[in-house]
Structure formats: structure tokens, C-alpha cells
Design a protein around this motif. Structure first.
Motif, PDB file in Angstrom:
ATOM      1  N   PHE A   1       0.873  -1.176   0.000  1.00 46.40           N
ATOM      2  CA  PHE A   1       0.000   0.000   0.000  1.00 46.40           C
ATOM      3  C   PHE A   1       0.902   1.215   0.000  1.00 46.40           C
ATOM      4  O   PHE A   1       1.730   1.394   0.895  1.00 46.40           O
ATOM      5  CB  PHE A   1      -0.902  -0.002   1.235  1.00 46.40           C
ATOM      6  N   THR A   2       0.771   2.061  -1.021  1.00 41.71           N
ATOM      7  CA  THR A   2       1.702   3.168  -1.171  1.00 41.71           C
ATOM      8  C   THR A   2       1.080   4.282  -2.000  1.00 41.71           C
ATOM      9  O   THR A   2       0.051   4.081  -2.660  1.00 41.71           O
ATOM     10  CB  THR A   2       3.013   2.669  -1.827  1.00 41.71           C
ATOM     11  N   LEU A   3       1.694   5.441  -1.963  1.00 41.69           N
ATOM     12  CA  LEU A   3       1.202   6.580  -2.733  1.00 41.69           C
ATOM     13  C   LEU A   3       1.481   6.406  -4.225  1.00 41.69           C
ATOM     14  O   LEU A   3       0.648   6.710  -5.073  1.00 41.69           O
ATOM     15  CB  LEU A   3       1.841   7.874  -2.218  1.00 41.69           C
ATOM     16  N   THR A   4       2.677   5.953  -4.552  1.00 45.29           N
ATOM     17  CA  THR A   4       3.041   5.650  -5.943  1.00 45.29           C
ATOM     18  C   THR A   4       3.783   4.320  -5.950  1.00 45.29           C
ATOM     19  O   THR A   4       4.119   3.777  -4.900  1.00 45.29           O
ATOM     20  CB  THR A   4       3.950   6.728  -6.565  1.00 45.29           C
ATOM     21  N   SER A   5       4.070   3.810  -7.124  1.00 48.08           N
ATOM     22  CA  SER A   5       4.817   2.554  -7.240  1.00 48.08           C
ATOM     23  C   SER A   5       6.285   2.804  -7.553  1.00 48.08           C
ATOM     24  O   SER A   5       7.001   1.898  -7.975  1.00 48.08           O
ATOM     25  CB  SER A   5       4.192   1.688  -8.340  1.00 48.08           C
TER      26      SER A   5
ATOM     27  N   TYR B   1      -7.295   0.348  -6.989  1.00 47.15           N
ATOM     28  CA  TYR B   1      -7.240   1.757  -6.619  1.00 47.15           C
ATOM     29  C   TYR B   1      -8.287   2.042  -5.546  1.00 47.15           C
ATOM     30  O   TYR B   1      -9.478   1.806  -5.749  1.00 47.15           O
ATOM     31  CB  TYR B   1      -7.455   2.627  -7.860  1.00 47.15           C
ATOM     32  N   ALA B   2      -7.815   2.516  -4.399  1.00 50.73           N
ATOM     33  CA  ALA B   2      -8.666   2.680  -3.225  1.00 50.73           C
ATOM     34  C   ALA B   2      -9.004   4.148  -2.982  1.00 50.73           C
ATOM     35  O   ALA B   2      -8.170   5.027  -3.234  1.00 50.73           O
ATOM     36  CB  ALA B   2      -7.963   2.114  -1.992  1.00 50.73           C
ATOM     37  N   PRO B   3     -10.212   4.420  -2.488  1.00 57.57           N
ATOM     38  CA  PRO B   3     -10.583   5.801  -2.139  1.00 57.57           C
ATOM     39  C   PRO B   3     -10.008   6.186  -0.785  1.00 57.57           C
ATOM     40  O   PRO B   3     -10.720   6.605   0.128  1.00 57.57           O
ATOM     41  CB  PRO B   3     -12.114   5.745  -2.123  1.00 57.57           C
ATOM     42  N   LEU B   4      -8.699   6.019  -0.646  1.00 56.18           N
ATOM     43  CA  LEU B   4      -8.012   6.282   0.617  1.00 56.18           C
ATOM     44  C   LEU B   4      -6.843   7.223   0.376  1.00 56.18           C
ATOM     45  O   LEU B   4      -6.095   7.066  -0.596  1.00 56.18           O
ATOM     46  CB  LEU B   4      -7.475   4.976   1.220  1.00 56.18           C
ATOM     47  N   ILE B   5      -6.667   8.190   1.265  1.00 58.58           N
ATOM     48  CA  ILE B   5      -5.502   9.064   1.220  1.00 58.58           C
ATOM     49  C   ILE B   5      -4.387   8.385   1.999  1.00 58.58           C
ATOM     50  O   ILE B   5      -4.520   8.178   3.209  1.00 58.58           O
ATOM     51  CB  ILE B   5      -5.814  10.443   1.824  1.00 58.58           C
ATOM     52  N   PRO B   6      -3.292   7.998   1.338  1.00 56.56           N
ATOM     53  CA  PRO B   6      -2.233   7.289   2.053  1.00 56.56           C
ATOM     54  C   PRO B   6      -1.543   8.189   3.079  1.00 56.56           C
ATOM     55  O   PRO B   6      -0.945   9.205   2.727  1.00 56.56           O
ATOM     56  CB  PRO B   6      -1.257   6.885   0.943  1.00 56.56           C
TER      57      PRO B   6
ATOM     58  N   PHE C   1       0.411   6.469   5.252  1.00 60.41           N
ATOM     59  CA  PHE C   1       1.545   5.590   5.532  1.00 60.41           C
ATOM     60  C   PHE C   1       1.770   4.693   4.327  1.00 60.41           C
ATOM     61  O   PHE C   1       0.917   4.563   3.457  1.00 60.41           O
ATOM     62  CB  PHE C   1       1.288   4.727   6.780  1.00 60.41           C
ATOM     63  N   LYS C   2       2.950   4.074   4.283  1.00 63.35           N
ATOM     64  CA  LYS C   2       3.200   3.042   3.277  1.00 63.35           C
ATOM     65  C   LYS C   2       3.445   1.726   3.996  1.00 63.35           C
ATOM     66  O   LYS C   2       3.954   1.688   5.122  1.00 63.35           O
ATOM     67  CB  LYS C   2       4.343   3.402   2.348  1.00 63.35           C
ATOM     68  N   LEU C   3       3.065   0.645   3.324  1.00 62.24           N
ATOM     69  CA  LEU C   3       3.096  -0.664   3.948  1.00 62.24           C
ATOM     70  C   LEU C   3       3.589  -1.699   2.944  1.00 62.24           C
ATOM     71  O   LEU C   3       3.119  -1.742   1.803  1.00 62.24           O
ATOM     72  CB  LEU C   3       1.689  -1.038   4.433  1.00 62.24           C
ATOM     73  N   TYR C   4       4.539  -2.514   3.387  1.00 62.64           N
ATOM     74  CA  TYR C   4       4.993  -3.666   2.623  1.00 62.64           C
ATOM     75  C   TYR C   4       4.780  -4.907   3.486  1.00 62.64           C
ATOM     76  O   TYR C   4       5.261  -4.957   4.633  1.00 62.64           O
ATOM     77  CB  TYR C   4       6.486  -3.577   2.290  1.00 62.64           C
ATOM     78  N   LEU C   5       4.085  -5.903   2.949  1.00 64.84           N
ATOM     79  CA  LEU C   5       3.927  -7.198   3.603  1.00 64.84           C
ATOM     80  C   LEU C   5       4.649  -8.232   2.750  1.00 64.84           C
ATOM     81  O   LEU C   5       4.318  -8.418   1.572  1.00 64.84           O
ATOM     82  CB  LEU C   5       2.444  -7.550   3.746  1.00 64.84           C
TER      83      LEU C   5
ATOM     84  N   MET D   1      -1.024  -4.697  -5.182  1.00 63.81           N
ATOM     85  CA  MET D   1      -0.679  -3.326  -4.838  1.00 63.81           C
ATOM     86  C   MET D   1      -1.926  -2.464  -4.734  1.00 63.81           C
ATOM     87  O   MET D   1      -2.765  -2.444  -5.635  1.00 63.81           O
ATOM     88  CB  MET D   1       0.279  -2.746  -5.884  1.00 63.81           C
ATOM     89  N   LEU D   2      -2.044  -1.750  -3.619  1.00 69.34           N
ATOM     90  CA  LEU D   2      -3.109  -0.779  -3.415  1.00 69.34           C
ATOM     91  C   LEU D   2      -2.547   0.617  -3.644  1.00 69.34           C
ATOM     92  O   LEU D   2      -1.558   1.007  -3.012  1.00 69.34           O
ATOM     93  CB  LEU D   2      -3.660  -0.872  -1.988  1.00 69.34           C
ATOM     94  N   LEU D   3      -3.181   1.361  -4.544  1.00 69.11           N
ATOM     95  CA  LEU D   3      -2.798   2.743  -4.821  1.00 69.11           C
ATOM     96  C   LEU D   3      -4.026   3.635  -4.636  1.00 69.11           C
ATOM     97  O   LEU D   3      -5.163   3.171  -4.758  1.00 69.11           O
ATOM     98  CB  LEU D   3      -2.290   2.878  -6.259  1.00 69.11           C
ATOM     99  N   PRO D   4      -3.824   4.921  -4.348  1.00 68.65           N
ATOM    100  CA  PRO D   4      -4.985   5.817  -4.222  1.00 68.65           C
ATOM    101  C   PRO D   4      -5.682   6.016  -5.560  1.00 68.65           C
ATOM    102  O   PRO D   4      -5.033   6.073  -6.609  1.00 68.65           O
ATOM    103  CB  PRO D   4      -4.372   7.119  -3.705  1.00 68.65           C
ATOM    104  N   ASP D   5      -7.000   6.122  -5.514  1.00 67.21           N
ATOM    105  CA  ASP D   5      -7.791   6.387  -6.709  1.00 67.21           C
ATOM    106  C   ASP D   5      -7.276   7.663  -7.381  1.00 67.21           C
ATOM    107  O   ASP D   5      -7.046   8.680  -6.717  1.00 67.21           O
ATOM    108  CB  ASP D   5      -9.257   6.556  -6.307  1.00 67.21           C
TER     109      ASP D   5
END
Length: 274
Positions: A100-104, A192-197, A199-203, A132-136
Motif C-alpha cells: 500500500f503506497t502513494l506511488t509505485s 485503486y482505493a478511495p483512501l488518502i495514504p 503511511f506506506k506498507l509492505y507485507l 498493490m493498493l494505490l490511491p484512486d
């Protein structure tokens, strides 16, 4: 070019306090003009990664900081860096990354390094799964924006272009691995999620998590036109990341954190299905 240089500073190829190769050497390595090298270095200076002085060169003044909950005795001898953790994940037969991140941008740089290792025969994963989850792209984000004009569309256009460029690069890198029969199976999916990142997350492989809050700062930003403007932005590549590892104790802080973040990621992912 600036992406690759950031990745090298992140994984300690160019360590804190060390000097980058000369502009002439960088131009030769990347097969670009000196003007292109100078633009990339100016960008890194504006982001606070390097300081550059005429006649002396460009010195690294910032790297990725990672704090780990893992006891020092059990840490990898390579040290805790994003690059080393992704490298270790790719050394397994089954590679699983949830991001989950702002950009890739940073992920693209690190996957490129792993693709080079696969091409060179250093590692041979059989299956790679990347979610990968990115902001819409239509979501109104509070950053990046110009410091004196929050309605100017150019910073957001720049962000979208960066994201598109690196997601396209990721798709191409991973597709090539299967086309050339270097990896049996690759599954890449982006939602693409309707979320303002915030934080960034790597699992990584279901047993490790890297988590870091974005810090909003004011910095100089270079637009695609070459114009340098004052902007409010976040620098994910400079964020401090916290490293958590799942162990045999389900109640340990590392296990609880990894499980909770995996559950959060899965819940958002499933809600965006279809």
C-alpha cells in the motif's frame, strides 16, 4: 535515472556520506547526456538526498531509516534495508508482496533489481504474487500541491504520470520473466482505493511487515517542464520504516503487528474486488 539512484542510496549501494560517481561516469553508465545527469542530480538535491558542490561532487546525505523489532542476533548480515528485505523475499520459491503506497516508484526500482538477479541466474523463484493498493486517481489528495496555489493541477498530474510510468514498468518487468520462462507464474494485480495514504506498507511473504508514516514537508519540486516550484509534498523514499517479523509466539509484538496489517490489507482488497 533519478529512480535508480534513489534505489541505490536506499539499499546502501551508495551509503550515507559516500560520493556518487562523477557526472561523466553516470552519463556513460546510463547512456544519457550530461544535461540529463545534471537534471537528475538537481532533483535529488531538492529532495534532500544529496548535496552537490562544484569541484567536489555529489555526496549522499540521506538514506532510508528502518527500525526493527527483530533481535539483533537474528537479523540478516546484510542489515535491515528495504532492498535487503525484498531481496530475501525473492530468494524464496514462492514470493508474495502486498503493498500500500502513494506511488509505485520505489517498488519499481527494487523489483527491477530482483529481475536482474533472476536474469543473471542468482535466484530462481517459481511464483511471484504482487498485490498493490494505490490511491484512486480521481481522489482529491492534499498533496502534492503548490505552496501558494492549492488548485494548480500540475503537481497532481506529475504524481499520476509517475505512478503510471512505474506501474507500466512493473507490468513489463514481471511479464518478461514469464515470457522468457524464467519464472513459472507471475500474478500482478493493482487496485485503486478511495483512501488518502498517510503511511506506506509492505507485507513480505506473509511473515514480515515494513510500515512507515508519510511526513508532509515543504520542498522544491521540479515539474515536467523543468520549472522548479515550492510545493507541499511527501517523500516516501525518505520515510522511516518500522520492521516487524512474525514468529512462533502469536502474541509477540511482531506477530500481532504482521497479522493485524495483513488483515487490514485483505479487508480493503476484498472490498475493492470487481
Amino acid at each position: 535515472m533519478s529512480d535508480e539512484l534513489r534505489a541505490r542510496m536506499t539499499d546502501n549501494t551508495y551509503a550515507l556520506g559516500h560520493f556518487l560517481p562523477s557526472q561523466r561516469d553516470l552519463a556513460a553508465e546510463f547512456a544519457v547526456s550530461r544535461d540529463t545527469v545534471q537534471r537528475a542530480l538537481r532533483q535529488l538535491v531538492s529532495e534532500g538526498w544529496i548535496e552537490s558542490r562544484q569541484g567536489i561532487g555529489a555526496r549522499v546525505v540521506k538514506t532510508r531509516h528502518i527500525q526493527s523489532s527483530t533481535p539483533k542476533a537474528s537479523r540478516t548480515r546484510r542489515g535491515i534495508t528495504l532492498g535487503s528485505l525484498i531481496s530475501e523475499a525473492f530468494e524464496q520459491p514462492e514470493v508474495s508482496l502486498d503493498v500500500f503506497t502513494l506511488t509505485s516508484e520505489s517498488l519499481d526500482a527494487h523489483i527491477r533489481l530482483q529481475a536482474e538477479r533472476i536474469h543473471g541466474g542468482d535466484i530462481k523463484p517459481q511464483r511471484i504474487t504482487l498485490r498493490m493498493l494505490l490511491p484512486d486517481t480521481e481522489l482529491p489528495l492534499p498533496y502534492p500541491r503548490l505552496s501558494d496555489d492549492k488548485d494548480d493541477p500540475r503537481p497532481r498530474q506529475r504524481l499520476n504520470a509517475i505512478t503510471q510510468r512505474h506501474t507500466d514498468s512493473l507490468r513489463g518487468l514481471l511479464q518478461d520473466l514469464t515470457t522468457e520462462k524464467l519464472v513459472d507464474e507471475v500474478d500482478l494485480e493493482i487496485r485503486y482505493a478511495p483512501l488518502i495514504p498517510t503511511f506506506k506498507l509492505y507485507l513480505l511473504n506473509g511473515v514480515e511487515a515494513l510500515h512507515g508514516m508519510y511526513e508532509v514537508i515543504e520542498r522544491q519540486m521540479m515539474l515536467d517542464t523543468g520549472e522548479v516550484v515550492a510545493a507541499l509534498d511527501v517523500l516516501g523514499l525518505g520515510a522511516t520504516l518500522t520492521h516487524h517479523v512474525q514468529d512462533t509466539d502469536p502474541d509477540s509484538p511482531g506477530s500481532v503487528f504482521v497479522d493485524s496489517m495483513q488483515s487490514w490489507f485483505d479487508s480493503v482488497w476484498d472490498r475493492l474486488a470487481g
